[in-house]
Scaffold this motif. Structure first.
Motif, PDB file in Angstrom:
ATOM      1  N   ARG A   1      -6.868  -1.315   5.508  1.00 30.68           N
ATOM      2  CA  ARG A   1      -5.420  -1.189   5.344  1.00 30.68           C
ATOM      3  C   ARG A   1      -5.063   0.174   4.745  1.00 30.68           C
ATOM      4  NH1 ARG A   1      -5.164  -5.359   2.437  1.00 30.68           N
ATOM      5  NH2 ARG A   1      -4.918  -6.837   4.137  1.00 30.68           N
ATOM      6  N   LEU A   2      -5.776   0.569   3.696  1.00 30.55           N
ATOM      7  CA  LEU A   2      -5.505   1.854   3.049  1.00 30.55           C
ATOM      8  C   LEU A   2      -5.934   3.032   3.913  1.00 30.55           C
ATOM      9  CD1 LEU A   2      -6.506   1.090  -0.659  1.00 30.55           C
ATOM     10  CD2 LEU A   2      -4.229   1.086   0.358  1.00 30.55           C
ATOM     11  N   LYS A   3      -7.040   2.867   4.621  1.00 27.93           N
ATOM     12  CA  LYS A   3      -7.491   3.951   5.505  1.00 27.93           C
ATOM     13  C   LYS A   3      -6.444   4.224   6.577  1.00 27.93           C
ATOM     14  CE  LYS A   3     -11.512   5.566   8.087  1.00 27.93           C
ATOM     15  NZ  LYS A   3     -12.868   5.227   8.591  1.00 27.93           N
ATOM     16  N   ASN A   4      -5.832   3.170   7.094  1.00 34.20           N
ATOM     17  CA  ASN A   4      -4.781   3.329   8.106  1.00 34.20           C
ATOM     18  C   ASN A   4      -3.551   4.036   7.546  1.00 34.20           C
ATOM     19  OD1 ASN A   4      -6.319   2.073  10.077  1.00 34.20           O
ATOM     20  ND2 ASN A   4      -5.455   0.046   9.705  1.00 34.20           N
ATOM     21  N   LEU A   5      -3.416   4.038   6.207  1.00 40.32           N
ATOM     22  CA  LEU A   5      -2.319   4.746   5.551  1.00 40.32           C
ATOM     23  C   LEU A   5      -2.757   6.142   5.079  1.00 40.32           C
ATOM     24  CD1 LEU A   5      -0.904   1.787   3.420  1.00 40.32           C
ATOM     25  CD2 LEU A   5       0.151   2.780   5.459  1.00 40.32           C
ATOM     26  N   ASN A   6      -3.916   6.592   5.581  1.00 38.19           N
ATOM     27  CA  ASN A   6      -4.471   7.914   5.232  1.00 38.19           C
ATOM     28  C   ASN A   6      -4.755   8.036   3.731  1.00 38.19           C
ATOM     29  OD1 ASN A   6      -4.355   9.006   7.928  1.00 38.19           O
ATOM     30  ND2 ASN A   6      -2.129   9.157   7.651  1.00 38.19           N
ATOM     31  N   LEU A   7      -5.283   6.969   3.151  1.00 35.64           N
ATOM     32  CA  LEU A   7      -5.564   6.953   1.717  1.00 35.64           C
ATOM     33  C   LEU A   7      -7.069   6.879   1.442  1.00 35.64           C
ATOM     34  CD1 LEU A   7      -2.694   4.532   0.637  1.00 35.64           C
ATOM     35  CD2 LEU A   7      -2.823   6.992   0.211  1.00 35.64           C
ATOM     36  N   ASN A   8      -7.858   7.506   2.299  1.00 32.73           N
ATOM     37  CA  ASN A   8      -9.304   7.430   2.161  1.00 32.73           C
ATOM     38  C   ASN A   8      -9.803   8.082   0.874  1.00 32.73           C
ATOM     39  OD1 ASN A   8     -11.484   6.178   3.604  1.00 32.73           O
ATOM     40  ND2 ASN A   8     -12.381   8.209   3.877  1.00 32.73           N
ATOM     41  N   GLU A   9      -9.127   9.150   0.424  1.00 32.24           N
ATOM     42  CA  GLU A   9      -9.538   9.794  -0.826  1.00 32.24           C
ATOM     43  C   GLU A   9      -9.327   8.861  -2.018  1.00 32.24           C
ATOM     44  OE1 GLU A   9     -11.246  12.693  -1.169  1.00 32.24           O
ATOM     45  OE2 GLU A   9     -11.337  12.441   1.006  1.00 32.24           O
ATOM     46  N   ASP A  10      -8.260   8.091  -1.974  1.00 32.97           N
ATOM     47  CA  ASP A  10      -8.046   7.083  -3.012  1.00 32.97           C
ATOM     48  C   ASP A  10      -9.203   6.085  -3.021  1.00 32.97           C
ATOM     49  OD1 ASP A  10      -5.592   8.334  -3.307  1.00 32.97           O
ATOM     50  OD2 ASP A  10      -4.469   6.465  -3.471  1.00 32.97           O
ATOM     51  N   ILE A  11      -9.622   5.659  -1.844  1.00 29.49           N
ATOM     52  CA  ILE A  11     -10.711   4.687  -1.725  1.00 29.49           C
ATOM     53  C   ILE A  11     -11.980   5.232  -2.363  1.00 29.49           C
ATOM     54  CG2 ILE A  11     -12.222   3.478  -0.098  1.00 29.49           C
ATOM     55  CD1 ILE A  11      -9.807   3.474   1.867  1.00 29.49           C
ATOM     56  N   LYS A  12     -12.340   6.456  -1.999  1.00 30.67           N
ATOM     57  CA  LYS A  12     -13.562   7.062  -2.537  1.00 30.67           C
ATOM     58  C   LYS A  12     -13.501   7.162  -4.054  1.00 30.67           C
ATOM     59  CE  LYS A  12     -14.503   9.917   1.557  1.00 30.67           C
ATOM     60  NZ  LYS A  12     -14.541  11.315   2.078  1.00 30.67           N
ATOM     61  N   TYR A  13     -12.378   7.596  -4.559  1.00 33.99           N
ATOM     62  CA  TYR A  13     -12.213   7.750  -6.001  1.00 33.99           C
ATOM     63  C   TYR A  13     -12.350   6.399  -6.708  1.00 33.99           C
ATOM     64  CZ  TYR A  13      -9.968   8.686 -10.491  1.00 33.99           C
ATOM     65  OH  TYR A  13      -9.690   8.762 -11.838  1.00 33.99           O
ATOM     66  N   CYS A  14     -11.687   5.383  -6.195  1.00 34.69           N
ATOM     67  CA  CYS A  14     -11.687   4.062  -6.834  1.00 34.69           C
ATOM     68  C   CYS A  14     -13.060   3.392  -6.818  1.00 34.69           C
ATOM     69  CB  CYS A  14     -10.659   3.150  -6.171  1.00 34.69           C
ATOM     70  SG  CYS A  14      -8.939   3.658  -6.406  1.00 34.69           S
ATOM     71  N   LEU A  15     -13.937   3.832  -5.926  1.00 40.67           N
ATOM     72  CA  LEU A  15     -15.272   3.250  -5.829  1.00 40.67           C
ATOM     73  C   LEU A  15     -16.335   4.102  -6.515  1.00 40.67           C
ATOM     74  CD1 LEU A  15     -15.297   1.890  -2.154  1.00 40.67           C
ATOM     75  CD2 LEU A  15     -14.967   0.608  -4.273  1.00 40.67           C
ATOM     76  N   THR A  16     -15.928   5.110  -7.278  1.00 42.56           N
ATOM     77  CA  THR A  16     -16.868   5.967  -7.991  1.00 42.56           C
ATOM     78  C   THR A  16     -16.988   5.485  -9.431  1.00 42.56           C
ATOM     79  OG1 THR A  16     -16.233   7.838  -6.605  1.00 42.56           O
ATOM     80  CG2 THR A  16     -17.466   8.330  -8.602  1.00 42.56           C
TER      81      THR A  16
ATOM     82  N   GLY B   1       0.785  -1.225   0.000  1.00 36.48           N
ATOM     83  CA  GLY B   1       0.000   0.000   0.000  1.00 36.48           C
ATOM     84  C   GLY B   1       0.814   1.271   0.000  1.00 36.48           C
ATOM     85  N   GLN B   2       2.135   1.163   0.120  1.00 38.14           N
ATOM     86  CA  GLN B   2       2.989   2.347   0.225  1.00 38.14           C
ATOM     87  C   GLN B   2       3.984   2.439  -0.937  1.00 38.14           C
ATOM     88  OE1 GLN B   2       4.267   1.395   4.412  1.00 38.14           O
ATOM     89  NE2 GLN B   2       3.593   3.499   4.800  1.00 38.14           N
ATOM     90  N   LYS B   3       4.352   3.675  -1.274  1.00 34.91           N
ATOM     91  CA  LYS B   3       5.374   3.891  -2.300  1.00 34.91           C
ATOM     92  C   LYS B   3       6.701   3.319  -1.831  1.00 34.91           C
ATOM     93  CE  LYS B   3       7.470   7.942  -2.974  1.00 34.91           C
ATOM     94  NZ  LYS B   3       8.923   7.677  -3.190  1.00 34.91           N
ATOM     95  N   VAL B   4       7.398   2.666  -2.740  1.00 32.53           N
ATOM     96  CA  VAL B   4       8.698   2.092  -2.413  1.00 32.53           C
ATOM     97  C   VAL B   4       9.757   3.189  -2.509  1.00 32.53           C
ATOM     98  CG1 VAL B   4      10.439   0.377  -3.073  1.00 32.53           C
ATOM     99  CG2 VAL B   4       7.993  -0.172  -3.271  1.00 32.53           C
TER     100      VAL B   4
END
Length: 236
Positions: free
Chosen positions: A203-218, A71-74
């Motif tokens: 997992r993503l929410k814990n990485l502060n990626l909630n905006e990614d989640i919303k976008y991917c589910l639109t 879930g994180q950039k390498v």
């Protein structure tokens, strides 16, 4: 009558005959959503690779090198796996070399299929309509999480199944396909709510990626369908 089947994990793709089939790879959080977004915003092509060292070998200013694990950039790479990273005007016409935890592995294991395309909620309707016109047997390959089943990829595959069966041109007989369809029917009115407790969303929410989640589910933000040609994803 053509078939539409669902493979719930790359680990079980050996159970399916890929000859003559279209494989639709889904990795909603976030690889296939990111790939679709990048091409929709003017990226010329995406080179998916399964290993970090394969990504590192590409040199030159024309390449944007991106890698994600867990879930994180390498560290040491230009970008990770967020769709928002590839919306920049200055990236138009460039190539992305991308490796991710799950999605690029699925593209690798699907390479023996006649055709490989990328699916997400972002291009759901356009992709489903395109598939219905191809007159080919279809397999939806869910990337899952580290070869395990996950909900979001399966729900997206179920949406594709539901549409194709409704055309009257496709049949779905595998239990995995039927399960995917009914998961989609349960979730379709509120993807965010349905997936609230899913492992990868947490997992993503814990990485502060909630905006990614919303976008991917639109759903249906683009008509772009990424297709794999000569090792590169381009617009179909």
């Amino acid at each position: 009558m053509q078939s539409i089947d669902v493979c719930l994990s790359p680990e079980t793709i050996h159970l399916f005959d890929l000859k003559g089939k279209i494989v639709v790879v889904t990795d909603i959080f976030r690889a296939t959503s990111t790939m679709t977004t990048a091409l929709a915003h003017g990226i010329e092509s995406i080179i998916p690779v399964s290993k970090l060292e394969d990504c590192e070998q590409y040199q030159g200013a024309e390449y944007i090198k991106a890698a994600e694990r867990g879930g994180q950039k390498v560290e040491g790479f230009d970008f990770g796996n967020s769709p928002f990273s590839y919306m920049k005007e200055e990236f138009r016409g460039k190539e992305v070399v991308l490796t991710t935890t799950n999605g690029t592995k699925s593209l690798e294991v699907a390479k023996d299929a006649e055709t490989v395309v990328v699916g997400s909620f972002l291009n759901l309707t356009a992709l489903s309509k395109w598939l219905s016109k191809q007159d080919k047997n279809i397999l939806c390959l869910c990337s899952g999480w580290q070869d395990k089943f996950n909900l979001e990829d399966t729900i997206c595959a179920g949406a594709i199944c539901d549409y194709l069966v409704s055309t009257g041109k496709f049949t779905s007989v595998e239990d995995s396909s039927i399960a995917a369809k009914y998961l989609y029917l349960s979730a379709k009115d509120n993807y965010m709510g349905y997936l609230k407790s899913s492992s990868h969303r947490r997992r993503l929410k814990n990485l502060n990626l909630n905006e990614d989640i919303k976008y991917c589910l639109t759903p249906n933000q683009t008509d772009v369908i990424p297709i794999l040609k000569n090792g590169k994803l381009v617009i179909a």
